[in-house]
Design an enzyme around this catalytic site. Sequence first.
Site, PDB file in Angstrom:
ATOM      1  N   ARG A   1       0.851  -1.192   0.000  1.00  0.00           N
ATOM      2  CA  ARG A   1       0.000   0.000   0.000  1.00  0.00           C
ATOM      3  C   ARG A   1       0.883   1.237   0.000  1.00  0.00           C
ATOM      4  O   ARG A   1       2.084   1.151   0.228  1.00  0.00           O
ATOM      5  CB  ARG A   1      -0.929   0.003   1.225  1.00  0.00           C
ATOM      6  CG  ARG A   1      -0.168  -0.236   2.517  1.00  0.00           C
ATOM      7  CD  ARG A   1      -0.719   0.469   3.681  1.00  0.00           C
ATOM      8  NE  ARG A   1      -0.665   1.899   3.531  1.00  0.00           N
ATOM      9  CZ  ARG A   1       0.460   2.600   3.666  1.00  0.00           C
ATOM     10  NH1 ARG A   1       1.621   2.046   3.936  1.00  0.00           N
ATOM     11  NH2 ARG A   1       0.445   3.922   3.517  1.00  0.00           N
ATOM     12  N   GLY A   2       0.225   2.403  -0.169  1.00  0.00           N
ATOM     13  CA  GLY A   2       0.964   3.643  -0.336  1.00  0.00           C
ATOM     14  C   GLY A   2       1.095   3.870  -1.840  1.00  0.00           C
ATOM     15  O   GLY A   2       1.446   2.944  -2.577  1.00  0.00           O
ATOM     16  N   ALA A   3       0.768   5.093  -2.286  1.00  0.00           N
ATOM     17  CA  ALA A   3       0.638   5.343  -3.733  1.00  0.00           C
ATOM     18  C   ALA A   3       1.868   4.917  -4.548  1.00  0.00           C
ATOM     19  O   ALA A   3       1.745   4.122  -5.491  1.00  0.00           O
ATOM     20  CB  ALA A   3       0.297   6.810  -3.962  1.00  0.00           C
TER      21      ALA A   3
ATOM     22  N   ARG B   1      -7.398  -0.584  -7.132  1.00  0.00           N
ATOM     23  CA  ARG B   1      -7.680   0.549  -6.236  1.00  0.00           C
ATOM     24  C   ARG B   1      -7.827   1.798  -7.098  1.00  0.00           C
ATOM     25  O   ARG B   1      -6.985   2.052  -7.971  1.00  0.00           O
ATOM     26  CB  ARG B   1      -6.555   0.731  -5.195  1.00  0.00           C
ATOM     27  CG  ARG B   1      -6.476  -0.421  -4.204  1.00  0.00           C
ATOM     28  CD  ARG B   1      -5.623  -0.068  -2.998  1.00  0.00           C
ATOM     29  NE  ARG B   1      -6.357   0.765  -2.057  1.00  0.00           N
ATOM     30  CZ  ARG B   1      -5.767   1.354  -1.000  1.00  0.00           C
ATOM     31  NH1 ARG B   1      -4.475   1.215  -0.789  1.00  0.00           N
ATOM     32  NH2 ARG B   1      -6.486   2.090  -0.164  1.00  0.00           N
TER      33      ARG B   1
ATOM     34  N   ASP C   1      -2.166  10.764  -2.575  1.00  0.00           N
ATOM     35  CA  ASP C   1      -2.513   9.728  -3.554  1.00  0.00           C
ATOM     36  C   ASP C   1      -2.815  10.288  -4.932  1.00  0.00           C
ATOM     37  O   ASP C   1      -2.703   9.591  -5.925  1.00  0.00           O
ATOM     38  CB  ASP C   1      -3.707   8.912  -3.055  1.00  0.00           C
ATOM     39  CG  ASP C   1      -3.258   8.021  -1.911  1.00  0.00           C
ATOM     40  OD1 ASP C   1      -3.180   8.514  -0.769  1.00  0.00           O
ATOM     41  OD2 ASP C   1      -2.931   6.848  -2.168  1.00  0.00           O
TER      42      ASP C   1
ATOM     43  N   ASN D   1      -5.749  12.409  -0.084  1.00  0.00           N
ATOM     44  CA  ASN D   1      -4.876  11.570   0.755  1.00  0.00           C
ATOM     45  C   ASN D   1      -5.779  10.833   1.747  1.00  0.00           C
ATOM     46  O   ASN D   1      -7.011  11.000   1.760  1.00  0.00           O
ATOM     47  CB  ASN D   1      -3.821  12.428   1.461  1.00  0.00           C
ATOM     48  CG  ASN D   1      -2.764  11.573   2.141  1.00  0.00           C
ATOM     49  OD1 ASN D   1      -2.248  10.615   1.560  1.00  0.00           O
ATOM     50  ND2 ASN D   1      -2.459  11.861   3.406  1.00  0.00           N
ATOM     51  N   LYS D   2      -5.164  10.021   2.560  1.00  0.00           N
ATOM     52  CA  LYS D   2      -5.882   9.167   3.514  1.00  0.00           C
ATOM     53  C   LYS D   2      -6.982   9.929   4.255  1.00  0.00           C
ATOM     54  O   LYS D   2      -6.795  11.073   4.657  1.00  0.00           O
ATOM     55  CB  LYS D   2      -4.870   8.592   4.508  1.00  0.00           C
ATOM     56  CG  LYS D   2      -5.421   7.704   5.587  1.00  0.00           C
ATOM     57  CD  LYS D   2      -6.293   6.584   5.073  1.00  0.00           C
ATOM     58  CE  LYS D   2      -5.601   5.713   4.036  1.00  0.00           C
ATOM     59  NZ  LYS D   2      -6.588   4.821   3.331  1.00  0.00           N
TER      60      LYS D   2
HETATM   61  O1  MRU Z   1      -4.924   3.239   1.835  1.00  0.00           O
HETATM   62  P1  MRU Z   1      -3.448   3.465   1.843  1.00  0.00           P
HETATM   63  O2  MRU Z   1      -2.784   2.983   3.084  1.00  0.00           O
HETATM   64  O3  MRU Z   1      -2.778   2.947   0.592  1.00  0.00           O
HETATM   65  O4  MRU Z   1      -3.298   5.041   1.824  1.00  0.00           O
HETATM   66  C1  MRU Z   1      -2.018   5.592   1.710  1.00  0.00           C
HETATM   67  C2  MRU Z   1      -1.967   7.059   1.861  1.00  0.00           C
HETATM   68  O5  MRU Z   1      -2.966   7.718   1.985  1.00  0.00           O
HETATM   69  C3  MRU Z   1      -0.603   7.690   1.787  1.00  0.00           C
HETATM   70  O6  MRU Z   1      -0.570   8.862   2.533  1.00  0.00           O
HETATM   71  C4  MRU Z   1      -0.280   8.025   0.333  1.00  0.00           C
HETATM   72  O7  MRU Z   1      -0.487   6.915  -0.494  1.00  0.00           O
HETATM   73  C5  MRU Z   1       1.091   8.508   0.167  1.00  0.00           C
HETATM   74  S1  MRU Z   1       2.313   7.237   0.325  1.00  0.00           S
HETATM   75  C6  MRU Z   1       3.809   7.951   0.001  1.00  0.00           C
END
Ligand code: MRU
Length: 359
Positions: A48-50, A100, A248, A258-259
């Site tokens: 996970r994470g963009a 996603r 994201d 973002n989250k």
């Molecule tokens: O649902 P997730 O855990 O994939 O969400 C991730 C985020 O919101 C991060 O802040 C974002 O992807 C940046 S990662 C460098």
Amino acid sequence: MECENVRFERGGVAVSIIDQTALPNEEVRLTLETAEECRSAIERLAVRGAPAIGIFAAFSFAMLARQTAASTGARGWELPVGDGFVHDMACLHDYLAESRPTAINLRWALDRMMGVVRIHSGEPRFDMLSALRAEAIAIQEEDAASCRAMAELGLGLIEDGWGLITHCNAGPLATSRYGTSLGPMLLGRERGMSFHVFADETRPLLQGARLTSYELDKAGVDVTLICDNMASIVMSQGWVQACFVGCDRVAANGDVANKIGTSGLAIIAEHYGVPFYVMCPTSTIDMGCATGADIPIEERDPDEIKTMFYERPMAPENVRCYNPAFDVTDHSLVTAIVTERGICRPPYEKSIAEALAEK
Ligand code: MRU
């Protein structure tokens, strides 16, 4: 600050990742070999994470292209890349890209991989497979270089001894190395600086508790875990001099997805006069979205709120639940967007377009 969270295994017939769902209790790697396993790893946030899901999708694509070639027999690798093969890879592109919807890095990386397939159309598959493997590694290495550049730029925005706050996880696990929003803290730590970082736990999937506090603590950064609803009291005490979050997807006007909970943090920061910095590589910018209203927001299973992580259900079984995984922070609340190509400041239409034009 190495973090090889995505790598090829057994000469490229499999891809392995650090299983982020097992952290912080267990540090284990998962090895994936099929398209279904790769898609599921993204959907259930094992990776996970963009930037990390973009890198993983690229590695998966290269690995699965090899399988597709091998499935046509012993001479499969020598056969030319024909329309059938291109069609199969286009289907795989869509299958992985749909896993996603919010983080644009996923589609961006898969588009790059599909571009390689098209360029090598008509050539022996062996050449195309080598090129795909090289492209996946290039995406990972470029991300590492971007994270390093962003960490340097972000470090220039803060001072030794400052209190910082972050939301979700945008560290090495979410990228390739250093991370985006954790980069300045980790690079500063390597240089002997000290910061006091407040990590929001990040309901409902607890990326802040499980991953950010784990990564910062492991790197020797002074970190305090708080519940998301404690950010205001922490800022009201004057304990935070800057907010740093990842992202994201950025729209052309500087709105950032973002989250879930990020926009609330930005509103609180504005109230207390604390600068709010967003950090992301330019691969996270989507000029196809004029504003944040154009960014698709993923909705996830209500059980993530009601039952997951609890010994017993914490809500009546039939109660209605709304579980968006991301929200959009209005550009007016963002002090600056730090990219590997420089720091974008308002007006964002201009500064973002300039950052993208610079190559
Ligand atoms: O649902 P997730 O855990 O994939 O969400 C991730 C985020 O919101 C991060 O802040 C974002 O992807 C940046 S990662 C460098």
